[in-house]
Motif scaffolding. Sequence first.
Motif, PDB file in Angstrom:
ATOM      1  N   GLU A 229     -15.255  12.112   0.478  1.00 29.02           N
ATOM      2  CA  GLU A 229     -16.202  12.651   1.453  1.00 29.02           C
ATOM      3  C   GLU A 229     -15.711  14.034   1.830  1.00 29.02           C
ATOM      4  OE1 GLU A 229     -18.420   9.525   4.207  1.00 29.02           O
ATOM      5  OE2 GLU A 229     -16.257   9.389   4.303  1.00 29.02           O
TER       6      GLU A 229
ATOM      7  N   PRO B 127      -1.327  -9.613  -2.254  1.00 24.64           N
ATOM      8  CA  PRO B 127      -0.122  -8.824  -2.552  1.00 24.64           C
ATOM      9  C   PRO B 127       0.148  -7.771  -1.493  1.00 24.64           C
ATOM     10  CG  PRO B 127      -1.692  -8.743  -4.369  1.00 24.64           C
ATOM     11  CD  PRO B 127      -2.391  -9.401  -3.231  1.00 24.64           C
ATOM     12  N   SER B 128      -0.872  -7.410  -0.737  1.00 23.48           N
ATOM     13  CA  SER B 128      -0.638  -6.323   0.206  1.00 23.48           C
ATOM     14  C   SER B 128      -0.274  -6.821   1.599  1.00 23.48           C
ATOM     15  CB  SER B 128      -1.865  -5.425   0.263  1.00 23.48           C
ATOM     16  OG  SER B 128      -3.020  -6.181   0.190  1.00 23.48           O
TER      17      SER B 128
ATOM     18  N   GLY C  28       2.760  -3.286  -3.613  1.00 22.99           N
ATOM     19  CA  GLY C  28       2.388  -4.690  -3.490  1.00 22.99           C
ATOM     20  C   GLY C  28       2.274  -5.331  -4.858  1.00 22.99           C
ATOM     21  N   MET C  29       1.703  -4.591  -5.800  1.00 21.85           N
ATOM     22  CA  MET C  29       1.511  -5.120  -7.144  1.00 21.85           C
ATOM     23  C   MET C  29       2.845  -5.324  -7.846  1.00 21.85           C
ATOM     24  SD  MET C  29      -1.409  -5.887  -7.796  1.00 21.85           S
ATOM     25  CE  MET C  29      -2.756  -5.920  -6.669  1.00 21.85           C
TER      26      MET C  29
ATOM     27  N   VAL D 141     -14.820  -0.787   8.865  1.00 24.86           N
ATOM     28  CA  VAL D 141     -14.072  -1.462   7.803  1.00 24.86           C
ATOM     29  C   VAL D 141     -12.979  -0.567   7.230  1.00 24.86           C
ATOM     30  CG1 VAL D 141     -14.271  -2.492   5.524  1.00 24.86           C
ATOM     31  CG2 VAL D 141     -15.989  -2.961   7.248  1.00 24.86           C
ATOM     32  N   ARG D 142     -13.278   0.719   7.101  1.00 29.49           N
ATOM     33  CA  ARG D 142     -12.315   1.614   6.484  1.00 29.49           C
ATOM     34  C   ARG D 142     -11.026   1.707   7.302  1.00 29.49           C
ATOM     35  NH1 ARG D 142     -13.992   7.523   6.156  1.00 29.49           N
ATOM     36  NH2 ARG D 142     -16.041   6.734   5.596  1.00 29.49           N
TER      37      ARG D 142
ATOM     38  N   VAL E  52     -20.271  -1.311   9.774  1.00 27.10           N
ATOM     39  CA  VAL E  52     -19.700  -1.057   8.453  1.00 27.10           C
ATOM     40  C   VAL E  52     -18.607   0.007   8.523  1.00 27.10           C
ATOM     41  CG1 VAL E  52     -20.247  -0.489   6.075  1.00 27.10           C
ATOM     42  CG2 VAL E  52     -21.961  -1.590   7.490  1.00 27.10           C
TER      43      VAL E  52
ATOM     44  N   GLN F  93     -17.519  -3.098  -4.298  1.00 28.40           N
ATOM     45  CA  GLN F  93     -17.184  -3.047  -2.878  1.00 28.40           C
ATOM     46  C   GLN F  93     -17.993  -1.961  -2.188  1.00 28.40           C
ATOM     47  OE1 GLN F  93     -12.904  -2.888  -3.624  1.00 28.40           O
ATOM     48  NE2 GLN F  93     -12.760  -4.615  -2.225  1.00 28.40           N
TER      49      GLN F  93
ATOM     50  N   HIS G 164     -19.381  -1.799   0.479  1.00 30.26           N
ATOM     51  CA  HIS G 164     -19.232  -1.557   1.918  1.00 30.26           C
ATOM     52  C   HIS G 164     -18.019  -0.680   2.222  1.00 30.26           C
ATOM     53  CE1 HIS G 164     -16.493  -4.810   1.091  1.00 30.26           C
ATOM     54  NE2 HIS G 164     -15.923  -4.637   2.254  1.00 30.26           N
ATOM     55  N   ARG G 165     -17.189  -0.415   1.203  1.00 31.53           N
ATOM     56  CA  ARG G 165     -15.975   0.355   1.468  1.00 31.53           C
ATOM     57  C   ARG G 165     -16.265   1.847   1.360  1.00 31.53           C
ATOM     58  NH1 ARG G 165     -11.061  -2.331   0.887  1.00 31.53           N
ATOM     59  NH2 ARG G 165     -10.173  -0.322   1.465  1.00 31.53           N
ATOM     60  N   SER G 166     -16.785   2.386   2.420  1.00 33.48           N
ATOM     61  CA  SER G 166     -17.118   3.809   2.374  1.00 33.48           C
ATOM     62  C   SER G 166     -15.867   4.668   2.329  1.00 33.48           C
ATOM     63  CB  SER G 166     -17.954   4.164   3.595  1.00 33.48           C
ATOM     64  OG  SER G 166     -17.239   3.819   4.759  1.00 33.48           O
ATOM     65  N   ASP G 167     -14.689   4.041   2.509  1.00 33.75           N
ATOM     66  CA  ASP G 167     -13.464   4.841   2.426  1.00 33.75           C
ATOM     67  C   ASP G 167     -13.008   5.014   0.976  1.00 33.75           C
ATOM     68  OD1 ASP G 167     -13.137   2.068   2.542  1.00 33.75           O
ATOM     69  OD2 ASP G 167     -11.015   2.264   2.998  1.00 33.75           O
TER      70      ASP G 167
END
Lengths: 864, 637
Positions: free
Chosen positions: B470, A469-470, B255-256, A425-426, A422, B461, B463-466
């Motif tokens: 922190e 978009p990214s 991007g948007m 992912v970041r 996990v 989301q 799982h997105r620990s970012d």
Amino acid sequence: MDSQCVSTLPRVCGVLLESGSSLPDDTSLEKLLDWFTTIAQTGASLLEACPCLVDFVSKVAFNHASGSSILSFTLKLTGLIGTSEDGFKVLKECSVLKLVFNPHHWQEAGLWGDPCLRIGWIQGLKMILQHSEALSFFAQEDLIEPLLQLQTDSSLFVASAANQTLAQVLLLCQSLSSVGHNCSKNRYLEHNSVSIETTQNYSGIITRVSEYLNKSVVLKEISQLPGCQQILRLLAMLLVQVGPPLRDTLLLAVMNSLEELVTTSCSQLTVPLMDVILAANSGLRDDFVPKQRLIRLLWVMLNMKKPAIVMQAAAAVLHSHHSDPTFSAHSARVLLLPLDIVTGVSLLDENSTEEELRILITEQLKRKSCISMICVCLSNIPQITLMASDHLPCPQRLIVTAVLMLLRLCCVDSSSSSAGCVEVVRFITGNSKVQKCALEALLVLSKSPGVKMVLVDVFKVLTEYLNSPSSDPSVLQKSYQAVIKWVGVCPDLSCITDQLREGFIQAVRKRACDTRWEARDSTVEFLGHLGGAPSCRSFTEQETEPSDVFLGGCSFTVPLLKEALQDPESYVRASSISALAQTLTPSWQEGAALTQEQEDIVTRLQEVLFQDSEGFARRAAVKYFIAWLSACSSPSSCWLLMQSVPTVLSQGVNDLDWEVKLHTLELAELLLDQAFPDPSPSHPYAVMSDQAHRLHIAGQQSDLLSSLKDLVDRGVVSALLCGVVDCDRPVALKACQLLLKLRGVVCPVMGNAADTRVFCQLAEGSVMQQVRKIQAMGKDTYVVSEACSEADKEGICASVDPERVGVCEVLRLLDLDEKLSILTQSSDHIYNSPLSLLQDILTAAAASSQPGRDLHQELVMDCY
Amino acid sequence: MKLYCLSGHPTLPCNVLKFKSTTIMLDCGLDTTSVLNFLPLPLVHSPRLSKLPGWISKDGSINLEKRELLDLSTIDVILISNYHCMMALPYITEHTGFTGTVYATEPTLQIGRLLMEELVNFMERVPKAQSATCWKNKEIQRMLPGPLKDAVDVWTWKRCYSMQEVNSALSKVQLVGYSQKVELFGAVQVSPLSSGYSLGSSNWIIQSHHEKVSYVSGSSLLTTHPQPMDQSSLKNSDVLILTGLTQMPTANPDGMLGEFCSNLAMTIRAGGNVLVPCYSSGVIYDLLECLYQFIESANLGTTPFYFISPVANSSLEFSQIFAEWLCHNKQTKVYLPEPPFPHAELIQTNKLKHYPSIHGDFSSEFRQPCVVFTGHPSLRFGDVVHFMELWGKSSLNTVIFTEPDFSYLDALAPYQPLAMKCVYCPIDTRLNFHQVSKLLKEVQPLHVVCPEQYTQPPLTQSHRSDLMLELQPPPMPYRRCSVLNLPFRRRYERVYILPELANSLVPSEVKPGVSVATVSAVLQSKDNKHTLQSVPKAPPVAPSKKRKRVMEEPPVTMAPKPLLSGAVPLEAFLATLQKHGITEVKVEETADGHILHLQAEDTLIQLEEDGTHIVCDNNEPLRATLRDLVLRFLQKL
């Protein structure tokens, strides 16, 4: 060699001797050396051709006043002269050789510190090392010592040249000793004593080199690292080049040091170390004793405690096509491990030996450095797919699944999570580097067996990327390439659901309006490629075009591309023109009826040719017509094409861009070929009666006449006549070749009768001027010339309109053969001749010796 | 120091800071998401909306998310960071007994006024004969469908304020400029810093002499139209209150913006219309600027752009005159002179037209296909309702959501079924988590306070620990209605000393560079300022024949006893004792120093770090001798 050069050379040598270091352009020395090299390579003796060189060399050697560039040049020149055994003898006799190649001589003069001189010394030495005489000299003078010192020179260029020279020395030793063994009976019989002496020399050199390598392959402190890397590179090179007995000797010499070096586990040494190990391993005889030790070394490298080293080592094994399948299988497992961990797709079965590595890599993946690790893994997938399937740890289909999973994890917009690591992912989310590597891997994986099951997933992920978009433009481009590649391997496209298609169409439509021109360009290019992709067969045995399946065919693609013709970015305009050609090619081949849309496109393309400010678009426009003409089943019946060709030709050949002109001439060539197809080879034994022959000629004449008239009407001839006087050489050359072709077809058959005369209108006066000039040059020229008769003269002059010329007459009048020979020579053939070079040196020296001249100004001028 | 958190919405914060006897409200954002529970307010009668079974279109009120956690009348000042965060101002300053001052920059005030005016206008131009309240009864509410059933505190939902209340509230605003220092009651100093998010948006520094609190709200590091963010002034904060991060952490604004443009071009090329529900200030300037560059390249030169809002004209014009609040690029344009924003040129060339509403001029000049920018982004009121009704049926048209404040699916709910294409391109230029962690690394606050939403990844989301903060030490999370004790105690207070008093001091050096003096003075505290003044001399005693009374006698100012400093070195002391005939000394080491037992005299001397005790019974001469011996080693002040 031309006599003028021979007479000029001594003066040049004199100038070089005098000028010292003040030669304004030092590239001239390089050019001079190149010239001498070509002379030597043609087999002629350099000394016979230029006897003054020995004198020059000896004078420079005794005179330290020369600048380092002249000295370096002289050293190289000495080597060049000494390449031949005769030259070597001459040099030896006048005792230049000893002096020039004695490093102490230069050290005492305080010149050895200049890398320029050292490199001259090395290259000169390398050049003479071609024969046994030179090797003896090398051994007697004990030059091995300074050469070894230079192996780790502070200058990389010097070190690299020294490496190569050392390899050369060993190779020479090897070849001479083998010759000595085999041929001692005949050739070396009389030199028996010498031969023994040389053999001793060789073994002395080899022992010395082995000792040196053994001593240098160490890493005790970090300051030794660059030297160690250099020596490993040298070792790898030597192991690749030298043959068995010598190779074994070297290997045995360094084996212990290598084993010790491996234990330092220094990551900067991984790549050179692996190169050495793999080079040593390849083609090794099984009975060779250290083989087991080498194999053990390889295992040690592949089982290090540092994941980065293990990955690099594994990659090196795969790239080397190592013959032992156990190694490649293990390497593949190592390289797939990060992908396995990140995605959670179990590519590898449980294997206790990898458990430790798995833990180490998992730790590494939690840091930012995971990006490079994943990229190494992905970039080696092509190598993995090349492996035999029974050595692969898992079916290739699973690798595709894992790559797809990774792509999903990298996509910013997808919310999919994996069963894998996990923390990673970041770092990878939205990272375009990983995305590109993964897409690259996906491209390669399209050839994998059994991928039909994941086809829908592949297209889903790719659509996601196209929609996101990214996504970076480069990622978009790769995604498009992947779509094309996967469409190519699709056995049938029945799996493409309506929903998938709808999403895909939306994405493409949106990208065609993207704010970044790169994205628009890739989209337009993609549409072209898809239009040109081969059709596939579905289960119902019906042929389906991929563009129909994905985008609903031309009715979608063509309006989108037409829109792109108006794009503000010239690259996009150019791409859209090529894409239109690709898309429409099938309909041209079928001879389908023209649509209003196609007429609009042609109108727009003519606008582009006339008005577009950028060359790319205009080039593409001409190529569009080339594509059309070559694809069209019967061009003459396509009125739109025939109508537009004259405009394209007349506009294109007068374009400012030489490539546009060249493409225009290619179009003309196509028309020429169609007008005069290669005659079928006539039967060699066919007998033709005299009457039949005459009839045949007459028929040919009328055919040719109409074809030629057609060509003239379409503007082909005037385009060629315009092109032949073009100031751009490639254009003129092409036109000249085509005119010669035309002359070859037309002139032998066509008589001079008035009824067979074809006139051609010339818009530009230039070729007319030239023709008139030829006329004015005196009647003798063409009176003498048998090719043109009185009638030709009339043909030109008698025409009422001064802009009109008779085609055959012009073809005969223009000295096309002479023109061709001039044009085929490169444009700088005069300026690059040896004579010009010698004269340049003389002039430059004269100019710089004149008092009051500003040298710097001269230099600046030279730069421009 | 306490922080009262009145709003749980991380981008529409409302916090109250009690600091050194001042009560400071930080922002008062208005969460209007509750309007999504209501039907849209159509400008013209909509048969569809009025015929919906079981729905009656007549209510339109706004939720005010405030809890009576503290008495609003006690608030001394309100600091506003940007115009989006002041929309609840009338609810706070009016009818609450509020008597304080509101501080804001000029663009914040002016554009905030426009947004409030627009809101009031949207509400008032479709007046309702009656408003329903019976449904708010728990019994009835329970039976209501969907999200309304689950809405909490419906009784606290309030009706929209009036123009009169807006004017009254805004009259309490005092204008400040960036880095201007405003002193509050002499206790603290507040000053706004550029935050880079919108015109005039600011972060605030609240500091006393020894403490510094930074309030970061709605900041941006992207190069858009406003002045760039001032980061360096946030350094060395004791506490940093962090709110207003981006609501779209995964959507990159660039991007948007690209997505917005390509969808717009795609629709126009296909002959459809584009509807952009947006606020009348802020991102719209960037959208127009982006379109200005894009129009030519996408061959949209002939497509009309309409901006419809009661305050459209003022918004476009205001943006051009706030030159000093703009980014450097735009500021330099002003000197050329050129309008800083390119929308001026769009207006000049008639590509962009603006109207107060769909009535009047607009209806006669309206041309399709076109692009319409109009409010309100919730799709519940404003002119946008009309366009949704008008264009919703055709699949050629597209509605592009750019404001991130409302869930676009909820906003679209009453218009379903909808044929029109919907595109969600939320553009939020506020700081994302990556930028924040960089910023915090740079400014290094001791403690960070933030909404609890920022301390865990978003629900969708996980799982997105970012996508969370922190930090070390971990940030202090707050939620609605929490009261936080900020984790630092004030230890020092600055005290001034008058010159004449300072003159009279006699410093003596205790160690190199450190001098000490004793002070006798009178401490005066006034307006949170503390001053040491000389002790007033006793007035000369008037010769009086009267008998002195004890009471009248001036206090005898005795010279203070000298203070001692230094340490008694054991070896030297023992030597001295020996010199004075005391030889039998038993030394015992303790945790704090030593105990000397003079066995012959039966006396104890305790030598400790901060004191020396001599314990001897009834032997005063010995005690005095010993005391003098000890004093030899000490310094007197």
